[in-house]
Design a protein around this motif. Structure first.
Motif, mmCIF file in Angstrom:
data_model
loop_
_atom_site.group_PDB
_atom_site.id
_atom_site.type_symbol
_atom_site.label_atom_id
_atom_site.label_comp_id
_atom_site.label_asym_id
_atom_site.label_seq_id
_atom_site.Cartn_x
_atom_site.Cartn_y
_atom_site.Cartn_z
ATOM 1 N N ALA A 1 7.504 3.775 -42.876
ATOM 2 C CA ALA A 1 6.505 2.596 -43.280
ATOM 3 C C ALA A 1 6.668 1.268 -43.127
ATOM 4 O O ALA A 1 6.136 0.026 -43.097
ATOM 5 N N GLU A 2 7.234 2.393 -44.335
ATOM 6 C CA GLU A 2 7.946 0.800 -45.247
ATOM 7 C C GLU A 2 8.833 -0.003 -44.465
ATOM 8 O O GLU A 2 8.362 -1.253 -44.454
ATOM 9 N N PHE A 3 9.575 0.273 -43.230
ATOM 10 C CA PHE A 3 10.193 -0.363 -42.846
ATOM 11 C C PHE A 3 9.082 -1.155 -41.610
ATOM 12 O O PHE A 3 9.200 -2.695 -41.794
ATOM 13 N N ASP A 4 8.097 -0.600 -41.482
ATOM 14 C CA ASP A 4 6.981 -1.433 -40.580
ATOM 15 C C ASP A 4 6.225 -2.558 -41.975
ATOM 16 O O ASP A 4 6.058 -3.467 -40.394
ATOM 17 N N THR A 5 5.702 -2.128 -42.742
ATOM 18 C CA THR A 5 5.201 -3.237 -43.814
ATOM 19 C C THR A 5 6.373 -4.204 -43.691
ATOM 20 O O THR A 5 5.901 -5.102 -43.809
ATOM 21 N N LEU A 6 7.555 -3.596 -43.808
ATOM 22 C CA LEU A 6 8.311 -5.209 -43.911
ATOM 23 C C LEU A 6 8.690 -5.905 -42.909
ATOM 24 O O LEU A 6 7.990 -7.170 -43.540
ATOM 25 N N TRP A 7 8.552 -4.911 -42.054
ATOM 26 C CA TRP A 7 9.193 -5.758 -40.780
ATOM 27 C C TRP A 7 7.688 -6.489 -40.509
ATOM 28 O O TRP A 7 7.711 -8.077 -39.716
ATOM 29 N N GLN A 8 6.430 -6.035 -40.466
ATOM 30 C CA GLN A 8 4.866 -7.138 -40.680
ATOM 31 C C GLN A 8 4.678 -8.031 -41.037
ATOM 32 O O GLN A 8 4.102 -9.403 -41.104
ATOM 33 N N GLU A 9 5.933 -8.366 -42.574
ATOM 34 C CA GLU A 9 6.217 -9.662 -43.447
ATOM 35 C C GLU A 9 6.237 -10.981 -42.258
ATOM 36 O O GLU A 9 5.866 -11.607 -43.417
ATOM 37 N N ASN A 10 7.343 -10.484 -41.442
ATOM 38 C CA ASN A 10 8.026 -11.871 -41.344
ATOM 39 C C ASN A 10 8.420 -12.361 -41.634
ATOM 40 O O ASN A 10 9.124 -13.729 -41.334
ATOM 41 N N GLU A 11 9.421 -12.354 -42.787
ATOM 42 C CA GLU A 11 10.003 -12.886 -43.602
ATOM 43 C C GLU A 11 11.806 -12.821 -42.901
ATOM 44 O O GLU A 11 12.085 -12.384 -41.990
ATOM 45 N N VAL A 12 11.821 -14.742 -43.213
ATOM 46 C CA VAL A 12 13.505 -14.807 -42.333
ATOM 47 C C VAL A 12 14.114 -15.206 -43.865
ATOM 48 O O VAL A 12 13.568 -16.476 -43.940
ATOM 49 N N LEU A 13 15.197 -14.256 -44.149
ATOM 50 C CA LEU A 13 16.232 -15.071 -45.454
ATOM 51 C C LEU A 13 17.643 -15.286 -44.512
ATOM 52 O O LEU A 13 17.725 -14.420 -43.709
ATOM 53 N N GLY A 14 18.203 -16.068 -45.546
ATOM 54 C CA GLY A 14 19.585 -16.090 -45.022
ATOM 55 C C GLY A 14 20.676 -15.720 -46.258
ATOM 56 O O GLY A 14 20.042 -15.767 -46.995
ATOM 57 N N TYR A 15 21.616 -15.872 -46.401
ATOM 58 C CA TYR A 15 22.705 -15.222 -46.742
ATOM 59 C C TYR A 15 22.408 -15.916 -48.571
ATOM 60 O O TYR A 15 22.979 -14.377 -49.353
ATOM 61 N N ASN A 16 22.909 -16.994 -48.194
ATOM 62 C CA ASN A 16 22.050 -17.518 -49.499
ATOM 63 C C ASN A 16 21.112 -16.984 -50.339
ATOM 64 O O ASN A 16 21.141 -17.895 -51.125
ATOM 65 N N GLU A 17 19.755 -16.471 -49.470
ATOM 66 C CA GLU A 17 19.182 -16.121 -50.182
ATOM 67 C C GLU A 17 18.665 -14.683 -51.268
ATOM 68 O O GLU A 17 17.494 -14.596 -51.419
ATOM 69 N N GLY A 18 19.197 -14.033 -50.739
ATOM 70 C CA GLY A 18 19.642 -12.198 -51.312
ATOM 71 C C GLY A 18 19.948 -12.756 -52.822
ATOM 72 O O GLY A 18 20.193 -13.864 -53.335
ATOM 73 N N HIS A 19 20.119 -11.945 -53.288
ATOM 74 C CA HIS A 19 20.940 -11.384 -54.181
ATOM 75 C C HIS A 19 22.486 -11.602 -54.931
ATOM 76 O O HIS A 19 22.935 -11.084 -53.212
ATOM 77 N N SER A 20 23.017 -12.004 -55.025
ATOM 78 C CA SER A 20 24.369 -12.776 -54.759
ATOM 79 C C SER A 20 24.402 -11.404 -55.349
ATOM 80 O O SER A 20 26.111 -11.168 -55.832
ATOM 81 N N VAL A 21 24.323 -10.374 -55.907
ATOM 82 C CA VAL A 21 25.275 -9.515 -57.024
ATOM 83 C C VAL A 21 24.395 -8.080 -56.696
ATOM 84 O O VAL A 21 23.450 -8.159 -56.786
ATOM 85 N N LYS A 22 25.492 -7.010 -56.024
ATOM 86 C CA LYS A 22 24.615 -5.529 -55.847
ATOM 87 C C LYS A 22 24.825 -4.758 -56.360
ATOM 88 O O LYS A 22 26.050 -4.886 -57.640
ATOM 89 N N HIS A 23 23.749 -4.131 -57.021
ATOM 90 C CA HIS A 23 23.942 -2.438 -58.046
ATOM 91 C C HIS A 23 24.435 -1.524 -57.093
ATOM 92 O O HIS A 23 23.057 -1.308 -56.670
ATOM 93 N N ILE A 24 25.420 -0.958 -56.989
ATOM 94 C CA ILE A 24 25.108 0.699 -57.194
ATOM 95 C C ILE A 24 25.694 1.846 -57.566
ATOM 96 O O ILE A 24 26.126 1.061 -58.616
ATOM 97 N N LYS A 25 24.481 3.019 -57.449
ATOM 98 C CA LYS A 25 24.662 4.131 -58.462
ATOM 99 C C LYS A 25 25.793 4.751 -57.283
ATOM 100 O O LYS A 25 25.517 5.209 -56.624
ATOM 101 N N HIS A 26 27.205 5.144 -57.999
ATOM 102 C CA HIS A 26 27.780 6.118 -57.451
ATOM 103 C C HIS A 26 28.073 7.069 -58.152
ATOM 104 O O HIS A 26 28.582 6.946 -59.216
ATOM 105 N N PRO A 27 27.930 8.217 -57.215
ATOM 106 C CA PRO A 27 29.116 9.202 -58.498
ATOM 107 C C PRO A 27 30.071 10.115 -59.249
ATOM 108 O O PRO A 27 30.000 9.832 -59.907
#
Length: 286
Positions: free
Chosen positions: A206-232
């Motif tokens: 349902a989360e993907f369905d909601t986001l898909w219906q938002e019709n957002e179009v983004l380029g690589y320079n429009e996302g967060h430049s730093v990714k945070h990952i929780k690693h074990p």
């Protein structure tokens, strides 16, 4: 088309025509000049011999994309030559041709492996991961353990709880991925190819369905430049995100995650080296 451009197009067509071996196409008879005759190229391209002659003489006018495609096949042009033909004939590159990719060249794999402390992957326009390095295997996902059909980034994000748990801000990441994926698919002309994947994800998430219906179009320079990952093992890891196109392969993208902390980079390097050793078959070390 300017006079100079028309002449350049004609010169290029002539140079490609004269390098071809007539016998390999079933054309016989004595020839005064090397290569195919103009009428033979026209025959192979299913166009008027007179008009093709005019093109080589720089007076045929601007050809259509369809005609250029047929000429490129008739002359057996490489990908780079086909692109050059379109630039001369229409002033723009041809539309991207999508073809299924299951692996990459050894040269490209060696490039990935050179990033010993930076997770790096190669993805297709449909966001299937087709190549990765050891750092990606120990930090992101060990793609080798998954069947090829399940190495899709959207599948990971929306259907794999372990991958979801790694994300510091899952919703923000998911929104960016969906928007960038939509832009990639449209750019590559893959509306029909991604239809099945999108339909499947919309039916199970349902989360993907909601986001898909938002019709957002983004380029690589429009996302967060730093990714945070929780690693074990490494704890919370900050990775700087960089995306590149692959030269000569517009359907492929290189993504590199660079650790911001030098100590974390050293730990990733050690884990990746261990993964490399563990991945070597016993017969290779005997």
């Amino acid at each position: 088309m300017s006079v100079n451009t028309a002449k350049s197009l004609g010169d290029f067509l002539r140079s490609r025509r004269t390098r071809l071996d007539p016998a390999s196409f079933g054309f016989t008879g004595r020839r005064r000049t090397p290569g195919l005759r103009r009428e033979e190229v026209a025959q192979r391209a299913s166009i008027s011999p007179t008009w093709y002659t005019w093109l080589e003489q720089g007076r045929g006018g601007a050809p259509s994309a369809e005609v250029l495609d047929r000429i490129s096949v008739a002359l057996m042009l490489t990908h780079t030559e086909r692109e050059h033909l379109f630039m001369l004939g229409l002033g723009r590159p041809p539309e991207v041709r999508y073809s299924r990719v299951d692996s990459v060249s050894p040269r490209l794999q060696r490039l990935l492996d050179s990033f010993d402390a930076s997770p790096a992957i190669i993805k297709t326009a449909t966001w299937d991961v087709v190549a990765w390095n050891h750092a990606a295997a120990v930090v992101l996902t060990d793609y080798q353990t998954l069947p090829p059909g399940e190495r899709n980034i959207l599948h990971f994000l929306f259907r794999n709880p372990a991958v979801r748990e790694k994300q510091h801000d899952w919703l923000s990441v998911a929104r960016y991925v969906v928007g960038a994926f939509r832009a990639d698919a449209a750019r590559a002309g893959l509306a029909s190819e991604v239809g099945e994947l999108v339909a499947e994800l919309r039916s199970v998430s349902a989360e993907f369905d909601t986001l898909w219906q938002e019709n957002e179009v983004l380029g690589y320079n429009e996302g967060h430049s730093v990714k945070h990952i929780k690693h074990p093992v490494l704890g919370t890891v900050e990775l700087e995100y960089s995306a590149f196109s692959v030269d000569g392969r517009p359907d492929l993208g290189l993504i590199v995650y660079t650790p911001l902390d030098s100590n974390v980079a050293q730990q990733i390097r050690r884990l990746a080296a261990q993964h490399r050793r563990d991945s070597v078959p016993d017969s290779a070390t005997a």
